[in-house]
Write a protein that holds these residues in place. Structure first.
Motif, PDB file in Angstrom:
ATOM      1  N   PHE A  82       0.872  -1.173   0.000  1.00  0.00           N
ATOM      2  CA  PHE A  82       0.000   0.000   0.000  1.00  0.00           C
ATOM      3  C   PHE A  82       0.911   1.225   0.000  1.00  0.00           C
ATOM      4  N   TYR A 277      -8.730 -11.704   4.542  1.00  0.00           N
ATOM      5  CA  TYR A 277      -7.917 -10.609   5.087  1.00  0.00           C
ATOM      6  C   TYR A 277      -8.248 -10.422   6.569  1.00  0.00           C
ATOM      7  N   TYR A 319      -1.227  -8.978   9.311  1.00  0.00           N
ATOM      8  CA  TYR A 319      -0.124  -8.120   9.739  1.00  0.00           C
ATOM      9  C   TYR A 319       0.848  -8.890  10.627  1.00  0.00           C
TER      10      TYR A 319
HETATM   11  C1  PBG Z   1      -8.790   0.433   0.446  1.00  0.00           C
HETATM   12  C2  PBG Z   1      -8.421  -0.564   1.484  1.00  0.00           C
HETATM   13  C3  PBG Z   1      -8.801  -0.545   2.839  1.00  0.00           C
HETATM   14  C4  PBG Z   1      -8.220  -1.662   3.436  1.00  0.00           C
HETATM   15  C5  PBG Z   1      -7.497  -2.316   2.456  1.00  0.00           C
HETATM   16  N1  PBG Z   1      -7.652  -1.631   1.263  1.00  0.00           N
HETATM   17  C6  PBG Z   1      -9.523   0.442   3.624  1.00  0.00           C
HETATM   18  C7  PBG Z   1     -10.861   0.912   3.351  1.00  0.00           C
HETATM   19  O1  PBG Z   1     -11.647   0.378   2.586  1.00  0.00           O
HETATM   20  O2  PBG Z   1     -11.138   1.932   3.989  1.00  0.00           O
HETATM   21  C8  PBG Z   1      -8.377  -2.033   4.882  1.00  0.00           C
HETATM   22  C9  PBG Z   1      -7.461  -3.084   5.403  1.00  0.00           C
HETATM   23  C10 PBG Z   1      -7.397  -3.167   6.871  1.00  0.00           C
HETATM   24  O3  PBG Z   1      -8.239  -2.616   7.608  1.00  0.00           O
HETATM   25  O4  PBG Z   1      -6.470  -3.830   7.353  1.00  0.00           O
HETATM   26  N2  PBG Z   1      -7.752   0.690  -0.426  1.00  0.00           N
END
Ligand code: PBG
Length: 329
Positions: A82, A277, A319
């Motif tokens: 990210f 996830y 994580y």
């Molecule tokens: C959006 C994205 C999010 C997460 C992964 N990709 C956040 C959202 O939708 O606000 C969240 C992952 C996490 O909470 O660990 N690009």
């Protein structure tokens, strides 16, 4: 004493010793099934810890290389990146800048590890837009679906060119997988770059800590206009089928533990490779209780990941991938 008409079942026979329990185990976790999410921030001089996510850092371009080298040495084989750009705009155009933060990190990591490392890039623009939504906005403040898909397609091609093995669209726009697949194919990546689609991504309160780590909290409103309603399992399944039809190679369910039913159904209904996830809020929740001495962090994380596997996940994003790989290794 009267005997029952037939001997009673005794499942405990197979639970008697650690060796028997190992032999009887139906579900296992292997380091190859772990995917480590990493945050890399442009312009950062020193890595910064994320307060709400113990053990998680915002990385510099240099420190992300060290982190991945250490993770790889511990047995982690896949990472998902990210990016947090120095410059945000209404479109999120840094997401497809060939010199953008994630593209640079992908090239560095490919240089460091060759094909020994599986490189995944999150394909969204919420970290890149000045308003924090997952695509360009219309005048009324809603996200423009097709304009967002065009942004994802450009970002995916930039990530593919920088060396990603998989791109992982997380914006929950309609037609997002098809738009990305066509763009990748036209750019010559039909055979090399796969799509891991966040097909069932719920509008969840469990993403709170991630938005601190990725600096991506929406400036106004929420994501309920594009992410799935937590009340809807059937709709999640329809999304999964649609993504398969559009060319997804791996399906992702998110969050993990509160959505085990959806995970199970997606796996059963599609037979596709499925990833789950364990999101930031799950990580924060387990660690917060552990810090108070109320839970054993290592044990509850391992149990949660096994539960995701048992419900149908082939792969798990966590994580804690390094810690888990270390204990498995
Ligand atoms: C959006 C994205 C999010 C997460 C992964 N990709 C956040 C959202 O939708 O606000 C969240 C992952 C996490 O909470 O660990 N690009």
């Amino acid at each position: 004493m009267e005997h029952p008409p037939f001997p009673i079942a005794r499942p405990r026979r197979l639970r008697r010793t650690p060796a028997l329990r190992e032999v009887a185990a139906e579900t296992r976790l292997h380091p190859d099934q772990l995917i480590l999410p990493l945050f890399v921030k442009e312009g950062l001089e020193e890595p910064e810890p994320v307060a709400s996510m113990p053990g998680v850092w915002q990385h510099t371009p240099a420190s992300v290389r060290e982190e991945v080298a250490a993770a790889r040495a511990e047995g982690v084989r896949s990472v998902i990146l990210f990016g947090i750009p120095a410059r945000k705009d209404a479109q999120g155009s840094e997401a497809w800048n060939p010199e953008g933060i994630v593209q640079r990190a992908l090239r560095d990591l490919r240089d460091d590890h060759g094909d020994d490392l599986v490189l995944i890039a999150d394909t969204c623009v919420d970290e890149y837009t000045d308003h924090g939504h997952c695509g360009p906005l219309r005048a009324d403040g809603s996200v423009d679906n097709d304009a967002a898909n065009a942004c994802y397609a450009r970002a995916a091609v930039a990530q593919a060119e920088a060396g990603a093995d998989l791109v992982a669209p997380s914006g929950m726009m309609d037609g997002m997988v098809g738009a990305i697949r066509s763009a990748l194919d036209e750019a010559g990546h039909a055979e090399r770059v796969a799509i891991m689609s966040y097909c069932t991504k719920f509008a969840s309160a469990f993403y709170g800590p991630f938005r601190d780590a990725a600096e991506s909290a929406p400036a106004f409103g929420d994501r309920a206009g594009y992410q799935l309603d937590p009340r809807n399992g059937d709709e999640g399944l329809r999304e999964a089928h649609r993504d398969v039809a559009e060319g997804a190679d791996v399906l992702l369910v998110k969050p993990g533990l509160p959505y085990l039913d959806v995970l199970h159904r997606v796996k059963q209904a599609t037979g596709m490779p499925v990833a789950a996830y364990q999101v930031s809020g799950e990580h924060a929740m387990l660690h917060a209780a552990a810090e108070r001495g109320w839970l054993d962090a290592e044990a509850v994380i391992a149990e949660s990941l096994l539960s995701l596997r048992r419900a149908g996940a082939d792969l798990v994003l966590t994580y804690s991938a390094r810690e888990v790989a270390r204990t498995l290794g």
